[in-house]
Design a protein around this motif. Sequence first.
Motif, PDB file in Angstrom:
ATOM      1  N   ASN A  80      68.241  -0.183  28.210  1.00  0.00           N
ATOM      2  CA  ASN A  80      69.164   0.729  28.889  1.00  0.00           C
ATOM      3  C   ASN A  80      69.811   1.718  27.922  1.00  0.00           C
ATOM      4  N   ALA A  81      69.086   2.114  26.896  1.00  0.00           N
ATOM      5  CA  ALA A  81      69.582   3.100  25.943  1.00  0.00           C
ATOM      6  C   ALA A  81      69.362   4.502  26.501  1.00  0.00           C
ATOM      7  N   ALA A  82      70.364   5.348  26.372  1.00  0.00           N
ATOM      8  CA  ALA A  82      70.262   6.724  26.850  1.00  0.00           C
ATOM      9  C   ALA A  82      69.747   7.649  25.747  1.00  0.00           C
ATOM     10  N   LYS A  83      70.057   7.318  24.497  1.00  0.00           N
ATOM     11  CA  LYS A  83      69.655   8.157  23.365  1.00  0.00           C
ATOM     12  C   LYS A  83      69.646   7.290  22.111  1.00  0.00           C
ATOM     13  N   ILE A  84      68.775   7.626  21.181  1.00  0.00           N
ATOM     14  CA  ILE A  84      68.729   6.961  19.876  1.00  0.00           C
ATOM     15  C   ILE A  84      68.829   8.045  18.805  1.00  0.00           C
ATOM     16  N   ILE A  85      69.702   7.819  17.850  1.00  0.00           N
ATOM     17  CA  ILE A  85      69.860   8.755  16.731  1.00  0.00           C
ATOM     18  C   ILE A  85      69.237   8.121  15.487  1.00  0.00           C
ATOM     19  N   PHE A  86      68.158   8.731  15.013  1.00  0.00           N
ATOM     20  CA  PHE A  86      67.466   8.260  13.812  1.00  0.00           C
ATOM     21  C   PHE A  86      68.030   8.963  12.585  1.00  0.00           C
ATOM     22  N   MET A  87      68.033   8.242  11.479  1.00  0.00           N
ATOM     23  CA  MET A  87      68.456   8.823  10.209  1.00  0.00           C
ATOM     24  C   MET A  87      67.754   8.092   9.072  1.00  0.00           C
ATOM     25  N   PRO A  88      67.575   8.775   7.945  1.00  0.00           N
ATOM     26  CA  PRO A  88      67.009   8.073   6.793  1.00  0.00           C
ATOM     27  C   PRO A  88      68.075   7.176   6.169  1.00  0.00           C
ATOM     28  N   PRO A  89      67.650   6.097   5.527  1.00  0.00           N
ATOM     29  CA  PRO A  89      68.634   5.253   4.850  1.00  0.00           C
ATOM     30  C   PRO A  89      69.255   5.999   3.664  1.00  0.00           C
ATOM     31  N   PRO A  90      70.376   5.509   3.147  1.00  0.00           N
ATOM     32  CA  PRO A  90      70.994   6.159   1.983  1.00  0.00           C
ATOM     33  C   PRO A  90      70.243   5.790   0.702  1.00  0.00           C
ATOM     34  N   PHE A  91      69.481   6.715   0.183  1.00  0.00           N
ATOM     35  CA  PHE A  91      68.682   6.484  -1.019  1.00  0.00           C
ATOM     36  C   PHE A  91      69.444   6.870  -2.274  1.00  0.00           C
ATOM     37  N   THR A  92      68.950   6.364  -3.404  1.00  0.00           N
ATOM     38  CA  THR A  92      69.415   6.831  -4.707  1.00  0.00           C
ATOM     39  C   THR A  92      68.459   7.928  -5.161  1.00  0.00           C
ATOM     40  N   ALA A  93      68.875   8.705  -6.139  1.00  0.00           N
ATOM     41  CA  ALA A  93      68.064   9.829  -6.604  1.00  0.00           C
ATOM     42  C   ALA A  93      66.730   9.381  -7.198  1.00  0.00           C
ATOM     43  N   ASP A  94      66.676   8.191  -7.787  1.00  0.00           N
ATOM     44  CA  ASP A  94      65.446   7.753  -8.445  1.00  0.00           C
ATOM     45  C   ASP A  94      64.588   6.829  -7.581  1.00  0.00           C
ATOM     46  N   ASP A  95      64.891   6.705  -6.310  1.00  0.00           N
ATOM     47  CA  ASP A  95      64.108   5.848  -5.414  1.00  0.00           C
ATOM     48  C   ASP A  95      62.771   6.519  -5.131  1.00  0.00           C
ATOM     49  N   PRO A  96      61.643   5.874  -5.483  1.00  0.00           N
ATOM     50  CA  PRO A  96      60.336   6.506  -5.276  1.00  0.00           C
ATOM     51  C   PRO A  96      59.953   6.656  -3.802  1.00  0.00           C
ATOM     52  N   GLY A  97      60.564   5.874  -2.915  1.00  0.00           N
ATOM     53  CA  GLY A  97      60.246   5.965  -1.495  1.00  0.00           C
ATOM     54  C   GLY A  97      61.195   6.861  -0.729  1.00  0.00           C
ATOM     55  N   LYS A 113      65.293  12.392  24.241  1.00  0.00           N
ATOM     56  CA  LYS A 113      66.125  11.191  24.171  1.00  0.00           C
ATOM     57  C   LYS A 113      66.367  10.735  22.738  1.00  0.00           C
ATOM     58  N   LEU A 114      65.848  11.500  21.789  1.00  0.00           N
ATOM     59  CA  LEU A 114      66.013  11.163  20.380  1.00  0.00           C
ATOM     60  C   LEU A 114      66.736  12.289  19.660  1.00  0.00           C
ATOM     61  N   ALA A 115      67.556  11.916  18.702  1.00  0.00           N
ATOM     62  CA  ALA A 115      68.212  12.886  17.835  1.00  0.00           C
ATOM     63  C   ALA A 115      67.946  12.453  16.397  1.00  0.00           C
ATOM     64  N   VAL A 116      68.068  13.393  15.476  1.00  0.00           N
ATOM     65  CA  VAL A 116      67.769  13.120  14.075  1.00  0.00           C
ATOM     66  C   VAL A 116      68.896  13.662  13.204  1.00  0.00           C
ATOM     67  N   LEU A 117      69.353  12.835  12.288  1.00  0.00           N
ATOM     68  CA  LEU A 117      70.316  13.246  11.275  1.00  0.00           C
ATOM     69  C   LEU A 117      69.641  13.141   9.920  1.00  0.00           C
ATOM     70  N   GLY A 118      70.064  13.939   8.977  1.00  0.00           N
ATOM     71  CA  GLY A 118      69.494  13.902   7.640  1.00  0.00           C
ATOM     72  C   GLY A 118      70.559  13.664   6.600  1.00  0.00           C
ATOM     73  N   GLY A 119      70.132  13.599   5.359  1.00  0.00           N
ATOM     74  CA  GLY A 119      71.065  13.476   4.249  1.00  0.00           C
ATOM     75  C   GLY A 119      70.867  12.244   3.401  1.00  0.00           C
ATOM     76  N   GLY A 120      70.261  11.201   3.952  1.00  0.00           N
ATOM     77  CA  GLY A 120      70.091   9.969   3.187  1.00  0.00           C
ATOM     78  C   GLY A 120      69.230  10.147   1.948  1.00  0.00           C
ATOM     79  N   GLY A 121      68.264  11.043   2.024  1.00  0.00           N
ATOM     80  CA  GLY A 121      67.373  11.269   0.888  1.00  0.00           C
ATOM     81  C   GLY A 121      67.768  12.447   0.028  1.00  0.00           C
ATOM     82  N   THR A 122      68.712  13.266   0.490  1.00  0.00           N
ATOM     83  CA  THR A 122      69.124  14.444  -0.280  1.00  0.00           C
ATOM     84  C   THR A 122      70.627  14.432  -0.562  1.00  0.00           C
ATOM     85  N   LEU A 123      71.431  14.410   0.482  1.00  0.00           N
ATOM     86  CA  LEU A 123      72.882  14.461   0.305  1.00  0.00           C
ATOM     87  C   LEU A 123      73.413  13.205  -0.375  1.00  0.00           C
TER      88      LEU A 123
END
Length: 142
Positions: A80-97, A113-123
């Motif tokens: 019964n989810a109306a929307k899912i917001i995906f985001m990358p995990p919070p990475f460190t600068a030297d994480d190869p993945g 029904k999907l939204a996307v946030l960024g920043g985990g791999g850059t910010l």
Amino acid sequence: MPRFLRRPAVAALLFLGLAASLAFRSNLLRALAATGESQPPSPAEPVQAISPFVDVHAHLEPADPAHSVQAALRAMTVENAAKIIFMPPPFTADDPGRYDAEIILAAAKGQDKLAVLGGGGTLNPMIQQSARTGDAGPEVRR
């Protein structure tokens, strides 16, 4: 005793988390007993939410983002989810993945029904670097 447990605030948080977990389990068992059930539902059996909700914090499998998105879309109706917001995990600068929103955007394109946030791999790496060096000047903020 591990050094991190010598800090009163950390030890208190760990204790409170354990106490909350035990209280939840106790309340769950009491509720099950009141309904005549003896075991909680299997994790494989999804339970639909009473009202539609927005999952505001979801990660996908970066090795197969398209499959992750399809699995999420299938699960939405069952849960019964109306929307899912995906985001990358919070990475460190030297994480190869390390990755950011672009891997998610490509897989979620056209799905309203999907939204996307960024920043985990850059910010996130920029914030960590700024905290480590103490440099939060105008150039870093820009």
